[in-house]
Design a protein around this motif. Structure first.
Motif, mmCIF file in Angstrom:
data_model
loop_
_atom_site.group_PDB
_atom_site.id
_atom_site.type_symbol
_atom_site.label_atom_id
_atom_site.label_comp_id
_atom_site.label_asym_id
_atom_site.label_seq_id
_atom_site.Cartn_x
_atom_site.Cartn_y
_atom_site.Cartn_z
ATOM 1 N N MET A 136 0.818 -1.216 0.000
ATOM 2 C CA MET A 136 0.000 0.000 0.000
ATOM 3 C C MET A 136 0.857 1.273 0.000
ATOM 4 N N ASN A 137 1.923 1.239 -0.816
ATOM 5 C CA ASN A 137 2.810 2.398 -0.946
ATOM 6 C C ASN A 137 2.368 3.214 -2.155
ATOM 7 N N ILE A 138 1.656 4.294 -1.918
ATOM 8 C CA ILE A 138 1.071 5.061 -2.999
ATOM 9 C C ILE A 138 2.131 5.700 -3.895
ATOM 10 N N VAL A 204 -4.775 0.601 -4.367
ATOM 11 C CA VAL A 204 -3.848 1.226 -3.408
ATOM 12 C C VAL A 204 -4.290 2.638 -3.090
ATOM 13 N N SER A 208 -4.811 3.452 0.800
ATOM 14 C CA SER A 208 -3.605 4.024 1.427
ATOM 15 C C SER A 208 -3.978 5.190 2.338
#
Length: 208
Positions: A136-138, A204, A208
């Motif tokens: 979930m790393n935008i 995501v 996020s």
């Protein structure tokens, strides 16, 4: 005291199944690129059939897991949408391979390798994007999304070059028809990769 997660599971298997589906899709594009680079370009359809079977198996597992699981790490609709988008990639690649095997004698001198390479690149980015969902790393996903968009834009540019070849006068009518058909199939396959990437990015973005 047991938590609900302990009893019902965490749903992490969905990430693994989606990774499997993305990798199967990528393998089909690798098989196509390898075939287009080969000197004789003889169709080896078994590789495409195997990739489709693996994709279908992953899709079936995802469907069954959605029925059997109480807990999913992301929304069920998103898992279904991404699984469906991934399933369409090797389906489109196999369509190209099947038709190519029937028309190869009419395609001498036509080089599909550069477009096949772009398709493989696009599918490779999709593999990365699907694998990155669990983090979930935008910022990372935005970067990959832009990379995939750039590949799609380049594919669109190459399609314009294709039409120059079609209307150059050096091709007979059958070759003109086949050239247009096959490149449009490849373009649609890249579009399928882009669609899968958009679904992954939106997942995501939403979580996020």
């Amino acid at each position: 005291m047991f938590s609900l997660q302990t009893i019902f599971g965490s749903g992490q298997q969905f990430y693994t199944l989606l990774d499997e589906a993305a990798q199967a899709a990528h393998d089909s594009t690798k098989a196509l690129h390898t075939m287009m680079k080969a000197t004789d370009r003889q169709p080896a359809l078994d590789a495409f059939k195997l990739a489709r079977l693996r994709e279908r198996a992953a899709s079936d597992k995802i469907g069954k897991a959605l029925v059997d699981s109480f807990i999913t790490p992301i929304e069920r609709e998103d898992i279904e949408a991404l699984g469906s988008a991934l399933y369409k990639i090797p389906k489109q690649v196999e369509k190209f391979a099947d038709r190519y095997s029937l028309a190869i004698q009419h395609l001498d001198g036509i080089d599909f390798a550069p477009r096949a390479a772009m398709l493989e690149q696009a599918a490779s980015v999709v593999v990365e994007m699907v694998h990155e969902i669990k983090k979930m790393n935008i910022d990372r996903m935005t970067s990959l999304n832009e990379k995939l968009r750039a590949i799609e834009n380049e594919a669109d540019r190459l399609m314009l070059e294709l039409y120059r070849d079609i209307y150059s006068g050096r091709l007979d009518h059958l070759q003109m028809f086949l050239l247009k058909e096959f490149f449009e199939i490849l373009e649609k396959a890249i579009d399928r990769c882009r669609e899968a990437g958009v679904v992954a990015y939106q997942i995501v973005l939403k979580n996020s």
